[in-house]
Scaffold this motif. Structure first.
Motif, PDB file in Angstrom:
ATOM      1  N   GLU A   1      -2.617   5.261  -2.164  1.00  0.00           N
ATOM      2  CA  GLU A   1      -2.954   6.547  -1.545  1.00  0.00           C
ATOM      3  C   GLU A   1      -3.048   7.684  -2.556  1.00  0.00           C
ATOM      4  OE1 GLU A   1      -0.068   7.245   1.496  1.00  0.00           O
ATOM      5  OE2 GLU A   1      -0.461   5.339   2.508  1.00  0.00           O
ATOM      6  N   GLY A   2      -2.646   7.422  -3.794  1.00  0.00           N
ATOM      7  CA  GLY A   2      -2.700   8.455  -4.823  1.00  0.00           C
ATOM      8  C   GLY A   2      -1.633   9.518  -4.661  1.00  0.00           C
TER       9      GLY A   2
ATOM     10  N   SER B   1       6.884   1.366  -0.412  1.00  0.00           N
ATOM     11  CA  SER B   1       6.962  -0.098  -0.411  1.00  0.00           C
ATOM     12  C   SER B   1       5.858  -0.732  -1.251  1.00  0.00           C
ATOM     13  CB  SER B   1       6.864  -0.623   1.023  1.00  0.00           C
ATOM     14  OG  SER B   1       7.908  -0.114   1.821  1.00  0.00           O
ATOM     15  N   LEU B   2       6.147  -1.925  -1.783  1.00  0.00           N
ATOM     16  CA  LEU B   2       5.123  -2.680  -2.485  1.00  0.00           C
ATOM     17  C   LEU B   2       4.042  -3.124  -1.518  1.00  0.00           C
ATOM     18  CD1 LEU B   2       7.161  -5.063  -4.855  1.00  0.00           C
ATOM     19  CD2 LEU B   2       6.278  -2.770  -5.337  1.00  0.00           C
TER      20      LEU B   2
ATOM     21  N   TRP C   1       6.455  18.094  -5.869  1.00  0.00           N
ATOM     22  CA  TRP C   1       5.187  17.367  -5.854  1.00  0.00           C
ATOM     23  C   TRP C   1       5.311  15.981  -5.214  1.00  0.00           C
ATOM     24  CZ3 TRP C   1       2.670  18.167 -11.368  1.00  0.00           C
ATOM     25  CH2 TRP C   1       2.445  19.542 -11.560  1.00  0.00           C
ATOM     26  N   GLU C   2       6.508  15.512  -5.044  1.00  0.00           N
ATOM     27  CA  GLU C   2       6.696  14.147  -4.548  1.00  0.00           C
ATOM     28  C   GLU C   2       6.170  14.000  -3.118  1.00  0.00           C
ATOM     29  OE1 GLU C   2      10.592  12.600  -5.274  1.00  0.00           O
ATOM     30  OE2 GLU C   2      10.540  13.143  -7.396  1.00  0.00           O
ATOM     31  N   GLY C   3       5.401  12.942  -2.903  1.00  0.00           N
ATOM     32  CA  GLY C   3       4.786  12.686  -1.612  1.00  0.00           C
ATOM     33  C   GLY C   3       3.416  13.310  -1.455  1.00  0.00           C
ATOM     34  N   LEU C   4       3.002  14.132  -2.427  1.00  0.00           N
ATOM     35  CA  LEU C   4       1.717  14.815  -2.346  1.00  0.00           C
ATOM     36  C   LEU C   4       0.649  14.104  -3.168  1.00  0.00           C
ATOM     37  CD1 LEU C   4       2.849  18.548  -2.791  1.00  0.00           C
ATOM     38  CD2 LEU C   4       2.637  17.231  -0.663  1.00  0.00           C
ATOM     39  N   THR C   5      -0.609  14.230  -2.731  1.00  0.00           N
ATOM     40  CA  THR C   5      -1.734  13.743  -3.520  1.00  0.00           C
ATOM     41  C   THR C   5      -2.077  14.802  -4.573  1.00  0.00           C
ATOM     42  OG1 THR C   5      -3.395  14.746  -2.085  1.00  0.00           O
ATOM     43  CG2 THR C   5      -2.643  12.520  -1.522  1.00  0.00           C
TER      44      THR C   5
ATOM     45  N   ASN D   1     -11.087 -10.765  -6.083  1.00  0.00           N
ATOM     46  CA  ASN D   1     -11.563  -9.521  -6.687  1.00  0.00           C
ATOM     47  C   ASN D   1     -11.054  -8.287  -5.969  1.00  0.00           C
ATOM     48  OD1 ASN D   1     -12.970  -8.407  -8.855  1.00  0.00           O
ATOM     49  ND2 ASN D   1     -14.739  -7.905  -7.582  1.00  0.00           N
ATOM     50  N   ASN D   2      -9.935  -8.437  -5.233  1.00  0.00           N
ATOM     51  CA  ASN D   2      -9.353  -7.296  -4.527  1.00  0.00           C
ATOM     52  C   ASN D   2      -8.062  -6.821  -5.177  1.00  0.00           C
ATOM     53  OD1 ASN D   2     -11.298  -7.044  -2.542  1.00  0.00           O
ATOM     54  ND2 ASN D   2     -10.357  -8.644  -1.269  1.00  0.00           N
ATOM     55  N   GLY D   3      -7.666  -7.440  -6.281  1.00  0.00           N
ATOM     56  CA  GLY D   3      -6.420  -7.029  -6.922  1.00  0.00           C
ATOM     57  C   GLY D   3      -6.537  -5.633  -7.504  1.00  0.00           C
ATOM     58  N   LYS D   4      -5.611  -4.782  -7.158  1.00  0.00           N
ATOM     59  CA  LYS D   4      -5.600  -3.407  -7.669  1.00  0.00           C
ATOM     60  C   LYS D   4      -4.401  -3.253  -8.573  1.00  0.00           C
ATOM     61  CE  LYS D   4      -7.635  -1.726  -3.356  1.00  0.00           C
ATOM     62  NZ  LYS D   4      -7.584  -3.000  -2.653  1.00  0.00           N
ATOM     63  N   GLU D   5      -4.627  -2.816  -9.792  1.00  0.00           N
ATOM     64  CA  GLU D   5      -3.544  -2.736 -10.760  1.00  0.00           C
ATOM     65  C   GLU D   5      -3.198  -1.309 -11.093  1.00  0.00           C
ATOM     66  OE1 GLU D   5      -5.417  -4.985 -13.724  1.00  0.00           O
ATOM     67  OE2 GLU D   5      -5.346  -6.830 -12.587  1.00  0.00           O
TER      68      GLU D   5
END
Length: 212
Positions: free
Chosen positions: A17-18, A27-28, A88-92, A208-212
């Motif tokens: 979510e950025g 959570s992971l 800033w925590e929790g904010l985009t 091809n959906n792995g996001k790192e």
């Protein structure tokens, strides 16, 4: 210490979510759980004697998965927690830019001078992680040690290790479940692996959906 392995936790919901995580929990993701399992399998050959991890949920979950695979119980410590990002925590980034435009501009241009409202600051975070690594080095003279922490904190330690300045913060990158290895040789400690994710190729080749 013979070998120090520093790894970042697996991918989280807030990574996707950025959102700025800091000391808050997220959570992971499913991919994050897969990353942690693959990392555990990758680390079997490293003959790890001790595991130390941040007490925050994302690092703790990563450590538990790895610990179960390699047969070691992690120790958790607040000194390995992510940098405190205060308000800033929790904010985009867009939300931070809207509410804290000047502070964000300073964070992007001069991170070492930036003051995050109610945050921790790079210098304080670096002192925390450097002191912790020094302490466990003395406690693990002949051991291979695994440390599971967070992107900013690992970068701050590597900056110190490489004699780089805090102003160089953005010159380093740490991906989810990436591996950094420091070996202690007769001529001194040497960084032999940095932000290594080669073992994750199985994710990318799969769907091809792995996001790192």
């Amino acid at each position: 210490m013979k070998k120090l392995i520093l790894v970042r936790h697996g991918e989280t919901e807030w990574n996707i979510e950025g959102r700025t995580q800091g000391k808050m929990n997220s959570s992971l993701t499913e991919d994050g759980l897969i990353q942690a399992r693959l990392l555990g399998e990758r680390l079997i050959s490293e003959d790890i004697d001790s595991i130390y991890a941040s007490h925050l949920d994302r690092a703790k979950s990563t450590a538990e998965i790895i610990g179960n695979i390699i047969g070691k119980s992690p120790s958790y410590d607040e000194d390995l927690a992510e940098l405190g990002f205060g308000e800033w925590e929790g904010l985009t980034v867009k939300e931070i830019e809207l509410n804290y435009p000047q502070q964000l501009k300073e964070w992007h241009s001069n991170p070492h001078k930036a003051i995050i409202p109610s945050g921790e600051g790079l210098g304080i975070g670096q002192e925390r992680i450097v002191s912790f690594i020094k302490k466990i080095s003395q406690e693990n003279e002949d051991n291979n040690v695994l440390v599971i922490s967070h992107g900013t904190i690992i970068k701050l330690f590597l900056l110190s290790f490489l004699n780089m300045q805090l102003s160089d913060f953005y010159r380093l990158k740490q991906d989810n479940c990436s591996i950094n290895v420091i070996e202690f040789k007769k001529r001194g400690p040497v960084l032999v692996k940095y932000n290594d994710k080669c073992y994750m190729e199985i994710i990318n080749k799969g769907d091809n959906n792995g996001k790192e």
